[in-house]
Design a protein around this motif. Structure first.
Motif, mmCIF file in Angstrom:
data_model
loop_
_atom_site.group_PDB
_atom_site.id
_atom_site.type_symbol
_atom_site.label_atom_id
_atom_site.label_comp_id
_atom_site.label_asym_id
_atom_site.label_seq_id
_atom_site.Cartn_x
_atom_site.Cartn_y
_atom_site.Cartn_z
ATOM 1 N N TYR A 74 -2.460 47.146 -38.272
ATOM 2 C CA TYR A 74 -3.696 46.378 -38.439
ATOM 3 C C TYR A 74 -4.874 47.250 -37.995
ATOM 4 N N PHE A 75 -5.966 47.148 -38.741
ATOM 5 C CA PHE A 75 -7.188 47.874 -38.400
ATOM 6 C C PHE A 75 -8.299 46.866 -38.109
ATOM 7 N N GLN A 76 -9.188 47.242 -37.216
ATOM 8 C CA GLN A 76 -10.228 46.297 -36.800
ATOM 9 C C GLN A 76 -11.292 46.121 -37.875
ATOM 10 N N SER A 77 -11.600 44.867 -38.144
ATOM 11 C CA SER A 77 -12.702 44.499 -39.028
ATOM 12 C C SER A 77 -13.661 43.623 -38.240
ATOM 13 N N ASP A 78 -14.933 43.834 -38.456
ATOM 14 C CA ASP A 78 -15.937 42.981 -37.823
ATOM 15 C C ASP A 78 -16.347 41.827 -38.737
ATOM 16 N N ASP A 79 -15.922 41.888 -40.015
ATOM 17 C CA ASP A 79 -16.206 40.835 -40.994
ATOM 18 C C ASP A 79 -15.045 40.808 -41.974
ATOM 19 N N ILE A 80 -14.049 40.027 -41.642
ATOM 20 C CA ILE A 80 -12.802 40.072 -42.394
ATOM 21 C C ILE A 80 -12.976 39.578 -43.833
ATOM 22 N N GLN A 81 -13.896 38.649 -44.046
ATOM 23 C CA GLN A 81 -14.131 38.173 -45.411
ATOM 24 C C GLN A 81 -14.720 39.300 -46.265
ATOM 25 N N ALA A 82 -15.661 40.039 -45.705
ATOM 26 C CA ALA A 82 -16.245 41.167 -46.431
ATOM 27 C C ALA A 82 -15.199 42.245 -46.697
ATOM 28 N N THR A 83 -14.332 42.496 -45.700
ATOM 29 C CA THR A 83 -13.272 43.491 -45.899
ATOM 30 C C THR A 83 -12.361 43.086 -47.045
ATOM 31 N N GLY A 90 -12.176 47.784 -54.398
ATOM 32 C CA GLY A 90 -11.685 49.152 -54.398
ATOM 33 C C GLY A 90 -10.366 49.333 -55.110
ATOM 34 N N GLY A 91 -9.833 48.259 -55.691
ATOM 35 C CA GLY A 91 -8.586 48.363 -56.442
ATOM 36 C C GLY A 91 -7.349 47.969 -55.679
ATOM 37 N N GLY A 92 -7.514 47.455 -54.459
ATOM 38 C CA GLY A 92 -6.373 46.993 -53.681
ATOM 39 C C GLY A 92 -6.052 45.540 -53.963
ATOM 40 N N ILE A 152 -8.215 58.295 -49.052
ATOM 41 C CA ILE A 152 -9.300 58.439 -48.083
ATOM 42 C C ILE A 152 -10.587 57.812 -48.608
ATOM 43 N N ARG A 153 -10.849 57.956 -49.896
ATOM 44 C CA ARG A 153 -12.044 57.324 -50.472
ATOM 45 C C ARG A 153 -11.965 55.804 -50.342
ATOM 46 N N PHE A 154 -10.789 55.243 -50.591
ATOM 47 C CA PHE A 154 -10.614 53.793 -50.503
ATOM 48 C C PHE A 154 -10.864 53.304 -49.082
ATOM 49 N N TYR A 155 -10.239 53.947 -48.111
ATOM 50 C CA TYR A 155 -10.372 53.490 -46.731
ATOM 51 C C TYR A 155 -11.744 53.817 -46.151
#
Length: 260
Positions: A74-83, A90-92, A152-155
């Motif tokens: 898991y990676f930290q998001s400050d706005d999970i809806q935006a993520t 981004g194609g995910g 790397i571009r995606f992340y």
């Protein structure tokens, strides 16, 4: 190496989806000395792996139809809806929509464009792992993928990660850092190209150990599998790739003393 001062894009949680959580708890207890602590009757069998009373990871039953046992980073998001929106843009893909986890925080699970599974955690009461980069705790995360530059571009679009190329035996390795602060101090993982057509695209957690060879022996003695025997990587340390009895893949690292 990893700390627990989590910022945007930091790996801040890991958990194991297992077909047999009791067996998983016994295995990791034997290998790393972890204790299993249930998250309570409302958590559906989910619970925490702890070292000296501090959380180093978690484990729960598999919930997806046909899912294989695996560790999820898991990676930290400050706005999970935006993520979540940015993952799709981004194609995910979205495997689990953002959800509030009993006030502890928000989580969502995704697949990147090349098929690697990952998740995000937006902290609430639970900030993340309580201990990292010590023996028998998470020290590094590594993405194995067919097209490292595309990954790397995606992340980078999601988390603003920076990367730096370094030459490793037989490959170009890319060290990842969070977007803020000193790049070397903010490094937390890397991206490696797939070595053959059989290798699976995935994120792999690395756990620091005092003795990689002794850990390999413990894994074998506890019903696990050695995927890559312990070997020395110049300027990094001694590494082994392993799988638990449920076939979830992880790695261990005895860091080079110069790396801490």
């Amino acid at each position: 190496m990893l700390g627990t001062d989590f910022r945007t894009g930091s790996p801040n949680w890991i958990d194991l989806g297992s077909p047999d959580t009791d067996a998983a708890a016994a295995f990791y207890g034997a290998v790393f000395g972890w204790q299993f602590v249930s998250a309570g009757p409302e958590a559906g069998g989910y619970g925490f792996f702890q070292k000296d009373g501090r959380t180093v990871g978690a484990v729960g039953p598999l919930t997806e139809e046909g899912a294989a046992s695996a560790w999820t980073t898991y990676f930290q998001s400050d706005d999970i809806q935006a993520t979540a929106r940015e993952v799709v843009a981004g194609g995910g893909g979205v495997r689990a929509e953002p959800m509030d986890v009993m006030g502890e925080g928000w989580m969502a699970q995704f697949t990147d464009p090349q098929g690697a599974r990952f998740a995000v955690w937006q902290p609430g009461r639970t900030k993340g792992l309580e201990i990292t980069s010590q023996d028998n705790t998470l020290v590094w995360v590594e993405l194995h993928v067919g097209d490292p530059e595309a990954a790397i571009r995606f992340y980078n679009a999601l988390f603003g990660w920076r990367s730096q190329e370094m030459q490793a035996p037989g490959m170009t390795y890319r060290v990842l850092s969070i977007k803020d602060g000193d790049q070397q101090e903010g490094s937390f993982g890397g991206v490696a190209p797939l070595q053959d057509e059989q290798e699976e695209t995935r994120w792999v957690p690395y756990f620091a150990v005092a003795d990689a060879d002794a850990t390999v022996a413990a894994v074998q003695g506890s019903g696990g599998t050695v995927l890559m025997p312990a070997s020395d990587v110049p300027d990094v340390g001694r590494i082994a790739w392993l799988a638990d009895p449920g076939q979830a893949v992880f790695a261990v690292l005895k860091p080079n003393p110069r790396q801490g």
